[in-house]
Motif scaffolding. Structure first.
Motif, PDB file in Angstrom:
ATOM      1  N   LEU A  66       0.733  -1.343   0.155  1.00 50.84           N
ATOM      2  CA  LEU A  66      -0.009  -0.086   0.072  1.00 50.84           C
ATOM      3  C   LEU A  66       0.893   1.247  -0.028  1.00 50.84           C
ATOM      4  CD1 LEU A  66      -3.023  -0.999   2.507  1.00 50.84           C
ATOM      5  CD2 LEU A  66      -2.947  -0.246  -0.022  1.00 50.84           C
ATOM      6  N   ILE A  67       0.935   1.807  -1.057  1.00 49.55           N
ATOM      7  CA  ILE A  67       1.765   3.129  -1.204  1.00 49.55           C
ATOM      8  C   ILE A  67       0.882   4.505  -0.720  1.00 49.55           C
ATOM      9  CG2 ILE A  67       3.167   4.444  -2.812  1.00 49.55           C
ATOM     10  CD1 ILE A  67       3.578   1.956  -4.401  1.00 49.55           C
ATOM     11  N   ILE A  68       1.080   5.129  -0.001  1.00 51.71           N
ATOM     12  CA  ILE A  68       0.504   6.350   0.883  1.00 51.71           C
ATOM     13  C   ILE A  68       1.282   7.585   0.278  1.00 51.71           C
ATOM     14  CG2 ILE A  68      -0.543   7.143   2.695  1.00 51.71           C
ATOM     15  CD1 ILE A  68      -0.339   4.217   3.902  1.00 51.71           C
ATOM     16  N   GLU A  69       0.499   8.549  -0.193  1.00 46.43           N
ATOM     17  CA  GLU A  69       1.316   9.811  -0.544  1.00 46.43           C
ATOM     18  C   GLU A  69       0.229  10.961  -0.218  1.00 46.43           C
ATOM     19  OE1 GLU A  69       4.298   9.713  -4.184  1.00 46.43           O
ATOM     20  OE2 GLU A  69       2.368   8.559  -4.740  1.00 46.43           O
ATOM     21  N   GLY A  70       0.729  11.785   0.726  1.00 45.62           N
ATOM     22  CA  GLY A  70      -0.136  12.970   1.106  1.00 45.62           C
ATOM     23  C   GLY A  70       0.152  13.763   2.392  1.00 45.62           C
ATOM     24  N   ASP A  71      -0.743  14.706   2.547  1.00 45.70           N
ATOM     25  CA  ASP A  71      -0.134  15.354   3.917  1.00 45.70           C
ATOM     26  C   ASP A  71      -0.314  14.635   5.205  1.00 45.70           C
ATOM     27  OD1 ASP A  71       0.390  17.547   2.373  1.00 45.70           O
ATOM     28  OD2 ASP A  71      -1.619  18.534   2.544  1.00 45.70           O
ATOM     29  N   ASP A  72      -1.477  13.682   5.221  1.00 49.02           N
ATOM     30  CA  ASP A  72      -1.781  12.777   6.373  1.00 49.02           C
ATOM     31  C   ASP A  72      -1.100  11.416   6.273  1.00 49.02           C
ATOM     32  OD1 ASP A  72      -5.069  12.336   5.740  1.00 49.02           O
ATOM     33  OD2 ASP A  72      -3.652  12.059   4.323  1.00 49.02           O
ATOM     34  N   ALA A  73      -0.389  11.102   5.472  1.00 53.78           N
ATOM     35  CA  ALA A  73       0.325   9.752   5.154  1.00 53.78           C
ATOM     36  C   ALA A  73       0.968   9.256   6.310  1.00 53.78           C
ATOM     37  CB  ALA A  73       1.538   9.750   4.025  1.00 53.78           C
ATOM     38  N   GLU A  74       1.482   9.856   7.536  1.00 52.57           N
ATOM     39  CA  GLU A  74       2.026   9.271   8.553  1.00 52.57           C
ATOM     40  C   GLU A  74       0.843   8.979   9.347  1.00 52.57           C
ATOM     41  OE1 GLU A  74       5.451   9.069   9.407  1.00 52.57           O
ATOM     42  OE2 GLU A  74       4.626   7.976  11.004  1.00 52.57           O
TER      43      GLU A  74
END
Length: 826
Positions: A66-74
């Protein structure tokens, strides 16, 4: 910011609609873009889209990220890492399918909450008609009335009337009429009536008292068959009373004026025959058993029938349209539109299946390469003969004559037996008829013979072993068969033979009977003599038996249990009973080879003959004939044409060399897949412009069509598999499309079925889930991961509007098939 959650898919069914929905719900909480990447195949898709997730073709044990990209990725990473590890593996489970062999109530019916009255199944089929209560004549109306003629005259008049009816009756009616003529000649009836009349009773009272006494005795019997003869006694009594009291103007006519389902406490055979069968669609009988003459007639005329329903249960429905399903054993009352639609569709499917099977009824039974194998019928009574030949029987492979002897006070006389055998031979019109001499004893005791109780009756005093003690009984049967022999191709089979001494003794008795008939000037015909091969010892001296008899017929049921020392009726050991045991196959091979080496004919008349899974082995064994229940004949003829006899022979030889039953089953499964001659996509599974009213009707029809096309022999079980998947998660994908699917052992030929609907139907509670185009996937479990590959491929295609519009607007079935083959690379 970019984060990644690596994991291995632990879902037993891969990522299909339900787990995709769970994952999408979790991912959609976050603003970040989240992509699922399948590292096995390189597919990827948005984790916030159910279709995209399904389109990744993710299967059990696939490595994924699952690849997560964005401001709330953490934040998304923390939540998803925990979810993937702790919750996601448990959001789906292996689908549980009902056991085969049970009579399943179709979910396409039960989901409509029908009002059903459960009943005993007597005669298969589905009936629709107005519920009509049969108004019977009470015998008590004759009590106290003076007769207009003597008992002898009344009896003569009824006899003449029955004889006149017999002249124009078909085989089924004639059999019942002959039974009633026998009752008229019965000494118990005649002596009691005459005695009471002499004592001063009126004829009516004498008949009523006699009937009451006889029926009371019959009803106290432990034999259901004898209890069911009460109706025949009452039938004759009523005819005698009406004939002897014409001045009372008692009418027995019961007129039907429209398609009707008749409900009655009792219905005598003559009352049944008096009903207009153009309007008689079904029967509900409160007390009738499966051997009732009325029920036998209902089966012969294909009238659906059930019993065990009290009239009070249906009283409020009199005059209303109801449905009777003799196969399911239910009466449907207060039917809603959706329930009525289910039964109308079931009737339509049954008619279509009959049409398809009808194409094979009168075709010769042969394999794909032209090897002929006679397909014959097993029957237990005379009335079954004509329907069996109408269903395509090429002979009678087993006429179980012991049924003539069972559940009665005395043995049938020579004339009764002669008439029974003659009727079957005439119905055969020259086709061979194998008449098995009485297989009495063991599991089929006869009260009037007073056979001793045995701890192990299957291995005890039964069949040919009792003939010496009851020599007159055996001679009478042989006389009756010999007298009937000129009326057709007559073959006589002796059961339970295990030694040369026994068959030689039988031949001596036949010679003795012939000598007596010669001295009396009684004419008779020639017969072929054979034995039932059920005791394994026969296989070891086939060369000797071939010198004594003309043919052999293998009783696979008993031969299996004798060979394996397994009582198939004992629940503790029944699991050991299996005719796919390599030892049984080798024994079968020895019998067939031994017979053919001496130019002798050999058939098989056990239940194994109708087993479609085992059919290629039976072809390969080289049998000359298979005999089975009549409904299995046309489907077996159709199945035969799928196989090459040389390939089946090679399969049989391989099976004989297997070590275990599991090895044989695996060999059969591999052979079945290799023999697949029905393509995954075919026009026979495409239904355009369907007028369905519900999701249930769509699935019922698509699965039912697979049964019609011979792609499954387990329609109810396969439908249950489809609905099991639907219970996990709706297969509606939006945009007017639904893809119901299953991976199942209950589909013989993996298939993609297609239905284009005239109007959309609701596929789930979601308002956007209406579907007007259904693509159903039914793939065999042995197809590996093809099931999910096709599903995910379709899901990816359906994302595109151009694909959806193109397939929805196809003009013909061929266009649909060509388009899907191209788009899915099938």
């Amino acid at each position: 910011m970019k984060k990644e959650v690596a994991f291995t898919c632990e879902l037993p069914n891969g990522i299909h609609a339900r787990p995709a929905n769970h994952l999408e719900a979790v991912c959609s909480q976050f603003k970040s873009d989240i992509t699922l990447k399948n590292l096995r195949n390189g597919n990827q898709g948005s984790a916030k889209s159910v279709l995209s997730l399904v389109g990744t073709d993710t299967l059990l044990d696939d490595p994924c990220s699952l690849i997560i990209e964005g401001d709330d990725a953490e934040q998304a990473f923390e939540t998803l890492a925990k979810y993937i590890q702790e919750e996601f593996p448990h959001c789906d489970e292996e689908l549980v399918v009902m056991e085969q062999g049970d009579v399943l109530m179709p979910q396409s019916l039960m989901r409509h909450n029908p009002t059903l009255i459960h009943a005993k199944r007597l005669s298969a089929g589905i009936a629709k008609g107005k519920l009509v209560r049969y108004t019977d004549v009470e015998l008590s109306v004759f009590d106290g009335e003076e007769a207009s003629m003597s008992f002898a005259d009344a009896k003569q008049a009824v006899t003449e009337s029955l004889l006149a009816k017999a002249e124009t009756a078909n085989g089924q009616e004639k059999e019942i009429i002959n039974a009633h003529l026998g009752i008229l000649k019965d000494d118990a009836l005649n002596d009691q009536v005459n005695a009471m009349v002499k004592q001063g009773d009126s004829l009516a009272r004498a008949i009523l008292k006699t009937v009451a006494a006889i029926t009371d005795t019959l009803l106290q019997s432990s034999s259901d068959y004898l209890k069911e003869r009460v109706l025949d006694i009452k039938d004759i009594a009523l005819q005698l009373l009406i004939t002897s009291h014409p001045h009372l103007n008692v009418l027995t006519e019961f007129t039907l004026s429209e398609p009707s389902v008749v409900i009655a406490n009792d219905l005598t055979p003559s009352q049944f025959l008096g009903l207009d069968r153009a309007y008689l669609k079904g029967l509900i009988l409160t007390q009738a058993g499966s051997t009732s003459h009325t029920v036998i007639l209902a089966r012969a005329f294909n009238i659906p029938a059930v019993s065990g329903v009290a009239i009070e249960q249906c009283a409020s429905q009199e005059g209303e349209t109801i449905y009777v399903d003799g196969g399911l054993g239910v009466v449907a009352v207060e039917t809603s539109e959706s329930v009525a639609a289910y039964f109308e569709r079931a009737i339509w499917l049954a008619d279509k299946k009959a049409q398809v099977e009808g194409e094979f009824v009168h075709q010769a039974a042969q394999t794909k390469d032209g090897k002929g194998i006679e397909i014959a019928a097993n029957i237990a009574c005379t009335v079954e003969a004509e329907p069996a030949f109408a269903k395509g029987a090429e002979g009678i492979g087993l006429f179980r004559t012991e049924m003539l002897f069972m559940d009665r006070a005395t043995a049938p006389d020579e004339d009764e037996q002669f008439n029974a055998y003659k009727a079957v031979l005439e119905a055969a019109e020259g086709k061979p008829v194998i008449i098995r001499t009485m297989d009495i004893g063991g599991d089929k005791p006869i009260d009037y013979l007073n056979l001793p109780h045995e701890h192990n009756p299957f291995l005890g005093y039964r069949a040919v072993r009792i003939y010496p003690q009851f020599l007159a009984l055996f001679h009478t049967q042989i006389r009756a068969i010999l007298r009937a022999a000129p009326f057709g191709h007559t073959k006589v089979m002796i059961p339970m033979i295990q030694s040369i001494e026994e068959i030689r003794w039988v031949k001596e008795q036949i010679a003795t009977v012939k000598a007596v008939m010669d001295s009396e000037g009684v004419s008779y015909g020639e017969i072929e003599l054979g034995i039932m091969v059920e005791i394994p010892s026969v296989a070891f001296i086939m060369d000797q038996f071939c010198k004594e008899v003309d043919f052999f017929s293998i009783g696979s049921n008993d031969m299996t249990q004798y060979l394996l020392a397994v009582d198939r009726d004992n629940d503790n050991v029944a699991k050991l009973y299996n005719s796919l045991a390599p030892s049984f196959l080798r024994l079968l091979d020895a019998v067939v080879k031994g017979a053919h080496a001496n130019d002798k004919w050999v058939g098989l008349c056990g239940e194994l003959g109708a087993n479609k899974k085992v059919l290629p082995l039976l072809i390969g064994a080289g049998l000359d004939e298979l005999s089975m229940a009549a409904p299995s004949i046309a489907p077996t003829k159709a199945a035969l044409r799928q196989f090459d006899s040389a390939q089946c022979r090679e399969l049989f030889e391989q099976a004989c060399n297997c070590a275990t039953i599991a090895d044989v089953e695996a060999l059969l499964d591999t052979f079945s897949r290799a023999q697949e001659d029905k393509p995954l996509l075919a026009t026979e599974c495409v239904l355009l412009d369907c007028d369905f009213n519900s999701k249930e009707e769509a699935i019922q029809t698509l699965v039912g069509n697979l049964g019609i096309q011979g792609r499954t022999h387990l329609v109810s079980e396969l439908e249950a598999d489809i609905w099991a998947r639907e219970e996990v998660f709706s297969t509606g994908l939006g945009n007017g499309f639904a893809i119901p699917h299953t991976k199942s052992d209950n589909i013989t030929h993996s298939s993609i079925s297609i239905a284009r609907l005239k109007k959309p139907v609701r596929w789930s509670e979601d308002e956007d889930s209406d579907a007007d185009f259904v693509i159903m996937l039914t793939l065999n479990k042995d197809q590996g991961d093809q099931h999910m590959r096709i599903f995910s491929g379709l899901a990816r295609k359906l994302i595109h509007e151009s694909f959806r519009n193109t397939i929805k607007n196809m003009a013909t079935e061929d266009e649909v098939i060509g388009f899907l083959k191209s788009e899915l690379a099938l």
